[in-house]
Design a protein around this motif. Structure first.
Motif, PDB file in Angstrom:
ATOM      1  N   SER A   1       0.834  -1.207   0.000  1.00  0.00           N
ATOM      2  CA  SER A   1       0.000   0.000   0.000  1.00  0.00           C
ATOM      3  C   SER A   1       0.859   1.243   0.000  1.00  0.00           C
ATOM      4  O   SER A   1       0.603   2.202  -0.722  1.00  0.00           O
ATOM      5  CB  SER A   1      -0.911   0.027   1.231  1.00  0.00           C
TER       6      SER A   1
ATOM      7  N   LEU B   1       1.201   4.245  -2.773  1.00  0.00           N
ATOM      8  CA  LEU B   1       1.075   5.648  -2.379  1.00  0.00           C
ATOM      9  C   LEU B   1       2.259   6.437  -2.910  1.00  0.00           C
ATOM     10  O   LEU B   1       2.135   7.541  -3.433  1.00  0.00           O
ATOM     11  CB  LEU B   1       1.029   5.737  -0.856  1.00  0.00           C
TER      12      LEU B   1
ATOM     13  N   ALA C   1       2.033   6.995  -6.504  1.00  0.00           N
ATOM     14  CA  ALA C   1       1.065   8.061  -6.763  1.00  0.00           C
ATOM     15  C   ALA C   1       1.698   9.429  -6.555  1.00  0.00           C
ATOM     16  O   ALA C   1       1.511  10.354  -7.335  1.00  0.00           O
ATOM     17  CB  ALA C   1      -0.149   7.893  -5.865  1.00  0.00           C
ATOM     18  N   LEU C   2       2.468   9.566  -5.485  1.00  0.00           N
ATOM     19  CA  LEU C   2       3.106  10.858  -5.218  1.00  0.00           C
ATOM     20  C   LEU C   2       4.141  11.186  -6.285  1.00  0.00           C
ATOM     21  O   LEU C   2       4.286  12.329  -6.706  1.00  0.00           O
ATOM     22  CB  LEU C   2       3.770  10.833  -3.835  1.00  0.00           C
TER      23      LEU C   2
ATOM     24  N   SER D   1      -5.539   8.386 -12.553  1.00  0.00           N
ATOM     25  CA  SER D   1      -5.535   8.503 -11.089  1.00  0.00           C
ATOM     26  C   SER D   1      -6.941   8.380 -10.544  1.00  0.00           C
ATOM     27  O   SER D   1      -7.181   7.747  -9.525  1.00  0.00           O
ATOM     28  CB  SER D   1      -4.941   9.848 -10.666  1.00  0.00           C
TER      29      SER D   1
ATOM     30  N   ALA E   1      -8.243   5.439  -8.083  1.00  0.00           N
ATOM     31  CA  ALA E   1      -8.598   5.836  -6.729  1.00  0.00           C
ATOM     32  C   ALA E   1      -9.918   5.259  -6.264  1.00  0.00           C
ATOM     33  O   ALA E   1     -10.162   5.133  -5.082  1.00  0.00           O
ATOM     34  CB  ALA E   1      -8.646   7.360  -6.627  1.00  0.00           C
TER      35      ALA E   1
ATOM     36  N   ALA F   1      -5.502   3.212   0.398  1.00  0.00           N
ATOM     37  CA  ALA F   1      -4.232   3.743  -0.112  1.00  0.00           C
ATOM     38  C   ALA F   1      -4.411   4.279  -1.526  1.00  0.00           C
ATOM     39  O   ALA F   1      -3.952   5.372  -1.872  1.00  0.00           O
ATOM     40  CB  ALA F   1      -3.163   2.663  -0.082  1.00  0.00           C
TER      41      ALA F   1
ATOM     42  N   GLY G   1      -4.031   8.045  -2.449  1.00  0.00           N
ATOM     43  CA  GLY G   1      -2.986   8.316  -3.437  1.00  0.00           C
ATOM     44  C   GLY G   1      -3.526   8.988  -4.683  1.00  0.00           C
ATOM     45  O   GLY G   1      -3.003  10.004  -5.157  1.00  0.00           O
TER      46      GLY G   1
ATOM     47  N   LEU H   1      -4.602  12.465  -3.990  1.00  0.00           N
ATOM     48  CA  LEU H   1      -3.423  13.317  -3.812  1.00  0.00           C
ATOM     49  C   LEU H   1      -2.843  13.742  -5.157  1.00  0.00           C
ATOM     50  O   LEU H   1      -2.510  14.907  -5.370  1.00  0.00           O
ATOM     51  CB  LEU H   1      -2.349  12.576  -3.026  1.00  0.00           C
ATOM     52  N   VAL H   2      -2.744  12.768  -6.051  1.00  0.00           N
ATOM     53  CA  VAL H   2      -2.187  13.083  -7.369  1.00  0.00           C
ATOM     54  C   VAL H   2      -3.028  14.134  -8.068  1.00  0.00           C
ATOM     55  O   VAL H   2      -2.517  15.127  -8.590  1.00  0.00           O
ATOM     56  CB  VAL H   2      -2.107  11.818  -8.254  1.00  0.00           C
TER      57      VAL H   2
END
Lengths: 301, 195
Positions: free
Chosen positions: A5, A9, A12-13, A104, A108, A280, A284, A287-288
């Protein structure tokens, strides 16, 4: 399990960071030259073929549009339509065009296959409408084309990136709330009325944000059509480009839906693994999207 | 099954990776380069760009709205300013390497913009100062947009010309050492051989 996970993440970042760097926040500098790596032979050849095709397609479309204007060839319109469609398919496959945001989004959250397809279509729809509306308005109001391209009109950019940022934030808030409530909340997503409507609106807004800035190719086609008095044909060609792009985007959205399902199922074997992973991915992905939206918006203000 | 899933996910991530929206070609140029010699030394390079149909139309729309067939007056000045502004960070797409060092092209000297047929043609000069003898100092020339928003290609016919007397000949090669467009495209390079 936790590692996986966290890894997702992190990816994704990284996506978000790469997006920030890549999204024209820095123009390529002379120093960047000579530092790129050559792609392996077959990939390079595919890239070159794509470039060649786009150059030719662009020229051929212009030829056909002139033929449409001069009524010199009945087939010209259909050939142009086909070319425009292919151009749209290839174009969306190339870099940019909001693919990171779309992917994304579907990584998600749990979604049915149909959603992935619809998202692609929605984005393309907005691209097309945007090209037609913005260009026609500009022509009407300003009697001129754009110095830069429509993407460079501040209002258009702000609306687009603002929408993306907004959705990212909404998704982030939802994800964090879910996490705080123990993470068991919506593991299995049943689309009750409320849910479905909420998602539909989110998806629509995201598609709007991603699709708002029209593809330069579509704009140029539209301008050419306006200049030559074949507005309807121009709109049809732009629509064909849009359908081509929709096909590619939908394909990718689909891939994202399938990929997420696959990964989720893989981890579902672990106790509550699915729930954590889902969380996650949700955080993630949100966040993206938030990062991309924020950075793009900041760069355009 | 697992492997397919991983492969799918990997393809997805690479295809969807964010990338500069600018980097996709939307404008095409057919370029001609003329190398000008005086007393066997290279004194300047004259560049000519012919833009594609669609973009030419957009340029004409904006800078020749009255369809006079010419760019002049304020419109020409605006066009020049736009061009200069867009090109100054990209070396005017003219990568002239003299003795291993790239010449900085901050502006296009004697810039002109014309409408020929339906296409817009830009012309400008890159001076080589002091003049260089390619027999003594290696000279190569490549024309490209680093960011690939514009796809610059050498014109189909006679894209490299020589003016003045020189024993040097030009050769067009593919520059494998300079990958562009995500490593997928190698620009043409004009080499001067003077043996």
């Amino acid at each position: 399990m936790r590692a996986a996970s966290l890894l997702l993440l992190l990816i994704a970042l990284l996506f978000g960071a790469a997006g920030a760097q890549a999204q024209g926040l820095s123009a390529p500098r002379p120093a960047d030259e000579g530092t790129a790596m050559a792609a392996p032979g077959p990939i390079a050849r595919v890239g070159q073929a794509m470039l060649e095709f786009q150059r030719k397609a662009n020229a051929e479309i212009a030829v056909r549009m002139r033929a449409i204007r001069d009524h010199s060839s009945p087939a010209a319109f259909w050939v142009a339509l086909g070319l425009a469609f292919l151009y749209g398919v290839l174009h969306a496959a190339g870099p940019g065009h909001g693919k990171a945001v779309v992917v994304s989004y579907f990584l998600a959250r749990e979604a049915r296959i149909g959603r992935g397809l619809r998202m692609g279509a929605q984005i393309a729809f907005f691209h097309v409408i945007s090209a037609i509306v913005i260009v026609s308005l500009a022509d009407l109001l300003l009697r001129r084309s754009f110095g830069g391209m429509p993407g460079e009109i501040p209002a258009v950019r702000i609306a687009s990136y603002g929408a993306i940022l907004l959705i990212g934030l909404i998704m982030l808030v939802q994800a964090v709330r879910r996490a705080m409530s123990g993470g068991h909340g919506h593991h299995h997503h049943h689309h009750h009325d409320g849910c479905a409507r909420g998602h539909g609106a989110h998806q629509g807004l995201l598609a709007f944000g991603v699709g708002l800035i029209p593809c330069t190719g579509a704009v140029l086609v539209m301008l050419y059509a306006l200049a030559n008095g074949i507005v309807l044909a121009g709109a049809a060609l732009v629509a064909a480009i849009g359908v081509g792009m929709a096909a590619t985007m939908a394909g990718l959205g689909l891939l994202a839906v399938v990929a997420r399902r696959f990964v989720t199922r893989m981890f579902a074997r672990h106790q509550d693994g699915g729930g954590r992973l889902g969380l996650a991915l949700e955080i993630g992905g949100a966040l993206v999207i938030t990062l991309l939206g924020a950075l793009l918006l900041a760069a355009s203000l | 099954m697992r492997r397919i899933g991983f492969l799918l996910s990997f393809i997805l991530l690479t295809c969807a990776a964010p990338a500069p929206a600018r980097s996709h070609p939307h404008i095409w140029i057919d370029a001609v380069a003329t190398l000008v010699f005086a007393e066997s030394k290279l004194t300047e390079v004259r560049i000519q760009w012919t833009f594609d149909d669609l973009f030419s139309s957009a340029l004409r729309d904006q800078f020749d709205p009255n369809k006079t067939g010419k760019f002049d007056g304020k419109a020409l000045a605006d066009l020049k300013a736009d061009a200069a502004n867009g090109l100054k960070d990209f070396n005017w797409f003219t990568h002239l390497i003299v003795g291993g060092k790239k010449l900085t092209v901050a502006e296009g000297k004697d810039f002109s913009a014309a409408i020929e047929g339906d296409r817009v043609v830009y012309r400008f000069i890159v001076p080589v100062s002091p003049p260089v003898d390619p027999a003594a100092t290696p000279v190569t020339l490549s024309l490209y947009d680093q960011s690939f928003y514009i796809d610059v290609a050498l014109a189909k016919e006679n894209p490299v010309r020589i003016e003045g007397t020189t024993p040097c000949k030009t050769k067009i090669v593919t520059d494998k050492g300079n990958p562009l467009y995500y490593g997928m495209f190698f620009p043409q390079r004009i080499d001067l051989t003077c043996k």
